[in-house]
Design an enzyme around this catalytic site. Structure first.
Site, PDB file in Angstrom:
ATOM      1  CB  THR A 160      -0.929  -0.002   1.230  1.00 24.01           C
ATOM      2  OG1 THR A 160      -1.872   1.049   1.052  1.00 24.01           O
ATOM      3  CG2 THR A 160      -0.179   0.161   2.513  1.00 24.01           C
ATOM      4  CG  ASP A 161      -0.575   5.113  -0.842  1.00 22.14           C
ATOM      5  OD1 ASP A 161      -1.225   4.977   0.211  1.00 22.14           O
ATOM      6  OD2 ASP A 161      -1.054   5.621  -1.861  1.00 22.14           O
ATOM      7  CB  CYS A 162       2.761   6.544   3.569  1.00 19.06           C
ATOM      8  SG  CYS A 162       2.608   8.026   2.564  1.00 19.06           S
TER       9      CYS A 162
END
Length: 84
Positions: free
Chosen positions: A41-43
Site C-alpha cells: 500500500t502507500d503511506c
C-alpha cells in the site's frame, strides 16, 4: 503467470479496513490462494486505518495491525515521521 505484488485497498468491509483485514490478507490471499509475494500500500493507508476508519487507537497499533501481523509491505518508507 504468477503475480508477485498485490495492493490492498483503502475501503473497509464490515468496519475492517482492507489493509488490516486478517481474513483477506492472511486467510484468503496467503493461506487459501498460496500467495507468497508482496502485499503493498502507500503511506496514506496507514493513516486512514487510524484517523479515518478509527480501527486502531494509535499509529503504533495501526502498524501492528497491518504491517507486522498481516504481512503488509509499504511502498513509501517515509511513512513514519513521529516517534512511536
Amino acid at each position: 503467470m504468477h503475480r508477485l505484488l498485490r495492493r490492498c485497498s483503502y475501503n473497509a468491509v464490515n468496519s475492517v479496513p482492507m489493509c488490516a483485514n486478517a481474513a483477506l490478507l492472511t486467510g484468503t490471499l496467503r493461506d487459501a490462494w498460496k500467495f507468497t509475494g508482496y502485499v503493498v500500500t502507500d503511506c496514506n493507508a496507514f493513516d486512514a486505518i487510524y484517523s479515518e476508519h478509527h480501527y486502531t487507537e494509535s499509529l503504533e497499533a495501526t502498524i501492528n495491525a497491518s504491517y507486522v501481523r498481516r504481512g503488509l509491505h509499504t511502498m513509501n518508507y517515509a511513512l513514519i515521521t513521529t516517534d512511536i
